[in-house]
Design a protein around this motif. Structure first.
Motif, mmCIF file in Angstrom:
data_model
loop_
_atom_site.group_PDB
_atom_site.id
_atom_site.type_symbol
_atom_site.label_atom_id
_atom_site.label_comp_id
_atom_site.label_asym_id
_atom_site.label_seq_id
_atom_site.Cartn_x
_atom_site.Cartn_y
_atom_site.Cartn_z
ATOM 1 N N ARG A 171 60.641 -0.038 20.981
ATOM 2 C CA ARG A 171 60.619 1.395 20.516
ATOM 3 C C ARG A 171 59.112 1.990 20.217
ATOM 4 O O ARG A 171 58.838 2.967 20.355
ATOM 5 N N TRP A 207 54.710 15.774 18.561
ATOM 6 C CA TRP A 207 55.328 15.098 19.709
ATOM 7 C C TRP A 207 56.991 15.404 19.445
ATOM 8 O O TRP A 207 57.733 15.353 20.299
ATOM 9 N N LYS A 208 57.046 15.262 17.925
ATOM 10 C CA LYS A 208 58.766 15.676 17.515
ATOM 11 C C LYS A 208 58.971 16.868 17.071
ATOM 12 O O LYS A 208 59.847 17.089 16.334
ATOM 13 N N GLN A 235 62.258 7.720 23.338
ATOM 14 C CA GLN A 235 62.255 6.657 22.190
ATOM 15 C C GLN A 235 63.457 6.192 21.634
ATOM 16 O O GLN A 235 63.454 4.911 21.442
ATOM 17 N N ARG A 271 61.098 13.563 24.368
ATOM 18 C CA ARG A 271 60.439 12.684 23.980
ATOM 19 C C ARG A 271 61.352 11.779 22.920
ATOM 20 O O ARG A 271 61.317 10.567 22.898
ATOM 21 N N LEU A 272 61.948 12.326 22.149
ATOM 22 C CA LEU A 272 62.775 12.050 20.949
ATOM 23 C C LEU A 272 63.881 11.087 21.667
ATOM 24 O O LEU A 272 64.400 9.856 21.175
ATOM 25 N N HIS A 325 57.219 4.978 21.539
ATOM 26 C CA HIS A 325 56.694 6.167 20.505
ATOM 27 C C HIS A 325 55.157 6.287 21.101
ATOM 28 O O HIS A 325 54.672 7.343 20.946
ATOM 29 N N ASP A 356 49.766 3.269 15.930
ATOM 30 C CA ASP A 356 50.886 2.937 15.344
ATOM 31 C C ASP A 356 51.034 1.332 15.519
ATOM 32 O O ASP A 356 52.042 0.716 15.257
ATOM 33 N N ASP A 390 50.659 13.202 16.606
ATOM 34 C CA ASP A 390 51.508 12.217 16.040
ATOM 35 C C ASP A 390 52.598 13.176 15.104
ATOM 36 O O ASP A 390 53.645 12.544 14.990
#
Length: 181
Positions: A30, A131-132, A176, A172-173, A34, A68, A128
């Motif tokens: 994960r 992206w979401k 991930q 993208r979500l 991400h 991250d 960061d």
């Protein structure tokens, strides 16, 4: 599963050094997914900023690909809040021979209001978030302040680009979410 997170999807691949480090650390899939999502958005932003904002593109891309990485140590922060991963990530990168000017992104990607923040730091932080499809007005204002020309025009242009990127956040979500923590 980690290999799939690093290679599948239409998202751009991570820089080789970042991908190798994630393999060496046996990073959670994960986390790798991400980092690919944020890196892909950072690459889109670097392309858009070209000619508008002087950036060290390689630094931005490496920073986005490893921001991250401290979550390898603080795995509870993969699915919950926390900031322990930030200094831990910087220290982890430094212990693996990554220069301080690149390791800093792991520590400062959530602290864009620091007085010594660079344009590269702001772009990693922006990637960061967007992206979401998360919009952060204070962060966006700091980016706009560094762009040439009339601030209102710079804002409108950046807003258009962020809206374009945000429109593909679901892809993208989903990528991930397809990988276990």
């Amino acid at each position: 599963m980690l290999s799939r997170a690093l290679t599948e999807s239409s998202l751009r691949p991570l820089p080789a050094g970042a991908a190798e480090l994630l393999r060496e650390l046996d990073a959670p899939p994960r986390l790798a997914a991400h980092l690919r999502a944020v890196h892909d958005v950072a690459a889109q932003l670097v392309d858009w900023f070209d000619g508008r904002l002087e950036l060290d593109a390689d630094a931005v891309l490496f920073g986005a690909a490893t921001h991250d990485i401290g979550k390898v140590i603080h795995r509870d922060e993969l699915s919950g809040p926390g900031h322990r991963h930030e200094p831990a990530g910087r220290d982890l990168l430094l212990s693996h021979g990554i220069p301080a000017q690149l390791a800093r992104f792991a520590a400062n990607h959530a602290s864009w209001a620091a007085p010594d923040i660079t344009a590269e730091d702001l772009v990693v932080s922006l990637a960061d978030k967007i992206w979401k499809a998360k919009r952060v007005p204070d962060l966006e204002e700091l980016v706009v302040a560094r762009l040439p020309g009339e601030p209102w025009q710079a804002f409108l242009e950046l807003d258009d680009e962020l809206t374009r990127i945000a429109a593909t956040a679901d892809h993208r979500l989903a990528f991930q979410s397809a990988f276990p923590v």
